[in-house]
Design an enzyme around this catalytic site. Structure first.
Site, PDB file in Angstrom:
ATOM      1  N   ASN A  20       0.884  -1.169   0.000  1.00  0.00           N
ATOM      2  CA  ASN A  20       0.000   0.000   0.000  1.00  0.00           C
ATOM      3  C   ASN A  20       0.921   1.218   0.000  1.00  0.00           C
ATOM      4  OD1 ASN A  20      -1.806   2.060   0.464  1.00  0.00           O
ATOM      5  ND2 ASN A  20      -2.896   1.028   2.118  1.00  0.00           N
TER       6      ASN A  20
ATOM      7  N   ARG B 296      -2.561  -1.998  -3.633  1.00  0.00           N
ATOM      8  CA  ARG B 296      -3.773  -1.222  -3.442  1.00  0.00           C
ATOM      9  C   ARG B 296      -3.723  -0.021  -4.379  1.00  0.00           C
ATOM     10  NH1 ARG B 296      -5.154   3.442   0.825  1.00  0.00           N
ATOM     11  NH2 ARG B 296      -7.390   3.612   0.427  1.00  0.00           N
TER      12      ARG B 296
ATOM     13  N   HIS C   9     -12.487   3.014  -0.344  1.00  0.00           N
ATOM     14  CA  HIS C   9     -12.320   2.121   0.818  1.00  0.00           C
ATOM     15  C   HIS C   9     -13.013   0.772   0.572  1.00  0.00           C
ATOM     16  CE1 HIS C   9     -12.072   6.077   3.275  1.00  0.00           C
ATOM     17  NE2 HIS C   9     -10.855   5.676   2.958  1.00  0.00           N
TER      18      HIS C   9
ATOM     19  N   ASN D 190      -8.421   8.830   8.922  1.00  0.00           N
ATOM     20  CA  ASN D 190      -8.179  10.189   8.434  1.00  0.00           C
ATOM     21  C   ASN D 190      -9.084  10.476   7.242  1.00  0.00           C
ATOM     22  OD1 ASN D 190      -6.686  12.695   8.594  1.00  0.00           O
ATOM     23  ND2 ASN D 190      -5.754  12.105   6.659  1.00  0.00           N
ATOM     24  N   GLY D 191      -9.292   9.433   6.430  1.00  0.00           N
ATOM     25  CA  GLY D 191     -10.331   9.445   5.410  1.00  0.00           C
ATOM     26  C   GLY D 191     -11.507   8.650   5.933  1.00  0.00           C
TER      27      GLY D 191
ATOM     28  N   ARG E  81     -10.373  16.719   5.098  1.00  0.00           N
ATOM     29  CA  ARG E  81     -11.290  16.899   3.966  1.00  0.00           C
ATOM     30  C   ARG E  81     -12.675  17.299   4.460  1.00  0.00           C
ATOM     31  NH1 ARG E  81      -9.877  11.313   0.998  1.00  0.00           N
ATOM     32  NH2 ARG E  81      -8.561  10.958   2.812  1.00  0.00           N
TER      33      ARG E  81
ATOM     34  N   ILE F 147     -10.224   5.195  13.683  1.00  0.00           N
ATOM     35  CA  ILE F 147     -11.139   5.866  14.607  1.00  0.00           C
ATOM     36  C   ILE F 147     -12.300   4.962  14.966  1.00  0.00           C
ATOM     37  CG2 ILE F 147     -12.772   7.788  14.800  1.00  0.00           C
ATOM     38  CD1 ILE F 147     -10.825   9.425  13.037  1.00  0.00           C
TER      39      ILE F 147
ATOM     40  N   ASN G 286     -11.197   2.405  17.525  1.00  0.00           N
ATOM     41  CA  ASN G 286     -10.572   2.829  18.778  1.00  0.00           C
ATOM     42  C   ASN G 286     -11.285   3.939  19.535  1.00  0.00           C
ATOM     43  OD1 ASN G 286      -8.111   1.128  18.666  1.00  0.00           O
ATOM     44  ND2 ASN G 286      -7.703   2.288  16.803  1.00  0.00           N
TER      45      ASN G 286
ATOM     46  N   GLU H 138      -7.297  -4.605   5.259  1.00  0.00           N
ATOM     47  CA  GLU H 138      -7.282  -4.429   3.809  1.00  0.00           C
ATOM     48  C   GLU H 138      -6.196  -5.271   3.155  1.00  0.00           C
ATOM     49  OE1 GLU H 138      -8.427  -0.048   2.711  1.00  0.00           O
ATOM     50  OE2 GLU H 138      -7.372  -0.013   4.636  1.00  0.00           O
TER      51      GLU H 138
END
Length: 396
Positions: free
Chosen positions: A8, A91, A180, A209-210, A239, A329, A332, A382
């Site tokens: 990746n 990826r 994703h 983060n995305g 974003r 996120i 966690n 992934e």
């Protein structure tokens, strides 16, 4: 048995796993960070070895060569030579309308990935760089691309088309592509196993983060929050997520911004960073707990946006069996999960607050016994999903 190397490649990082298939055994894994900067870091782990070292990593070629040296090193290595890796899975974020499945990479595939740079400028260029470097370092290996957009090819026209002239869809391929995909596919299959039913209605919430959210009916993506590019939908680290198009026209025509400046703002300076000055949710949660009202409001906005999508997708599927929280996120942050699921009893969603607050790397069910909807925390993988798809292709 085949060793599948999964790569990746990011703009300044390279994440990897060497997975032995079909047993799904991770022989080694790691991350190269701060490529092209003055001081980079290589993290490497196997069953018998765990190390991190700092060094200058000039480019992705140096990074992958260092990884290869570690994989074959007499002390840290898990293979003897490069020929023990017959296939490498990459990826690739955006496959456009050209790729609906995993594919062996040739020059035409690389050319198409390059043509799609403008649709995923943060991702496709380093993805292609990773492919080119892997071809150098592993010339005998079969290089295979797994696209984030592929899982969402099953979306019906009602979800993937924009209400713009048909010519832009038919000839210019402007539509919802979704992202994703490997993550949503992996965790939804795990949820279906837990539910024990073939006919299912699931919402997968990928929060990192995305961020993105997917409606998955009977194992297939039927709607998704990210669209033509990976900037709309949920509020993300930097974003903006959904925004009225009129704001963009206003910024250009009335405030004097260039389109390049607007793109930079929406991609790099918005989201949680724009709202709080922080892009890392851990910092935002800490500041919110200390009374920072901007951070508190940002968390509330973040959760509210997710709740709106859950409501819309539940209506679109005419029901809901399970919600999945996944990625950094989602896996966690008990705070975000609690805020999203609060006051959702009308939809039959109720958390077990004690279980929600527990940390674990395992798949877990965090809903209360009274909840009509299952709420799962499922760690995404992934790399394993890519390895599975690569192995399936090379053993056909």
């Amino acid at each position: 048995m085949k060793n599948i190397l999964v790569i990746n490649s990011g703009s300044s990082s390279l994440k990897f796993q060497l997975i032995q298939m079909p047993g799904q055994d991770v022989l080694a894994s790691g991350l190269v960070e701060r490529i092209g900067q003055q001081s980079g870091t290589i993290h490497y782990k196997s069953d018998a070895f765990n190390t991190s070292k700092e060094m200058e990593i000039a480019d992705h070629s140096v990074a992958l060569k260092e990884v290869t040296n570690l994989l074959m090193d007499p002390e840290s290595g898990v293979i003897k030579n490069a020929d023990e890796i017959p296939a490498i899975g990459h990826r690739v974020v955006h496959g456009g309308a050209s790729f609906s499945d995993t594919i062996i990479i040739d020059q035409d595939v690389k050319n198409t990935i390059k043509r799609l740079f403008s649709l995923a400028p943060l991702h496709n260029p380093p993805n292609l760089k990773g492919i080119e470097v892997a071809e150098e370092v592993f010339p005998k290996a079969t290089q295979i691309a797994v696209f984030d957009t592929a899982f969402h090819q099953t979306m019906p026209a009602t979800a993937k088309k924009y209400a713009i002239p048909n010519e832009l869809y038919e000839k210019r391929f402007i539509q919802v592509y979704g992202f994703h995909g490997t993550s949503h596919k992996y965790v939804s299959e795990k949820a279906i196993e837990k539910l024990g039913k073939e006919n299912s209605k699931i919402i997968s919430v990928h929060l990192g983060n995305g961020c993105s959210i997917t409606a998955i009916k009977d194992g297939k993506s039927v709607d998704h929050s990210l669209g033509f590019g990976p900037v709309n939908g949920l509020i993300m680290g930097t974003r903006s997520g959904d925004i009225d198009q009129s704001v963009i026209f206003y910024m250009v025509e009335q405030l004097g911004y260039t389109t390049k400046e607007v793109s930079k703002i929406l991609h790099h300076e918005s989201g949680m960073l724009g709202l709080t000055g922080y892009s890392d949710l851990r910092d935002i949660e800490r500041e919110a707990a200390n009374g920072n009202r901007e951070c508190q409001l940002a968390l509330e906005m973040n959760a509210y946006r997710i709740k709106k999508y859950i409501g819309a997708y539940t209506a679109g599927m005419n029901g809901l069996d399970a919600i999945i929280f996944t990625a950094g996120i989602g896996e966690n942050s008990d705070v975000i999960r609690r805020m999203v699921c609060k006051d959702m009893d009308y939809l039959g969603i109720e958390l077990n607050k004690e279980v929600n607050s527990l940390r674990s790397k395992e798949i877990r069910e965090i809903n209360s016994d009274n909840s009509k909807v299952k709420v799962f925390v499922i760690p995404t993988n992934e790399e394993l999903e890519i390895a599975k798809q690569v192995f399936s292709l090379v053993t056909e």
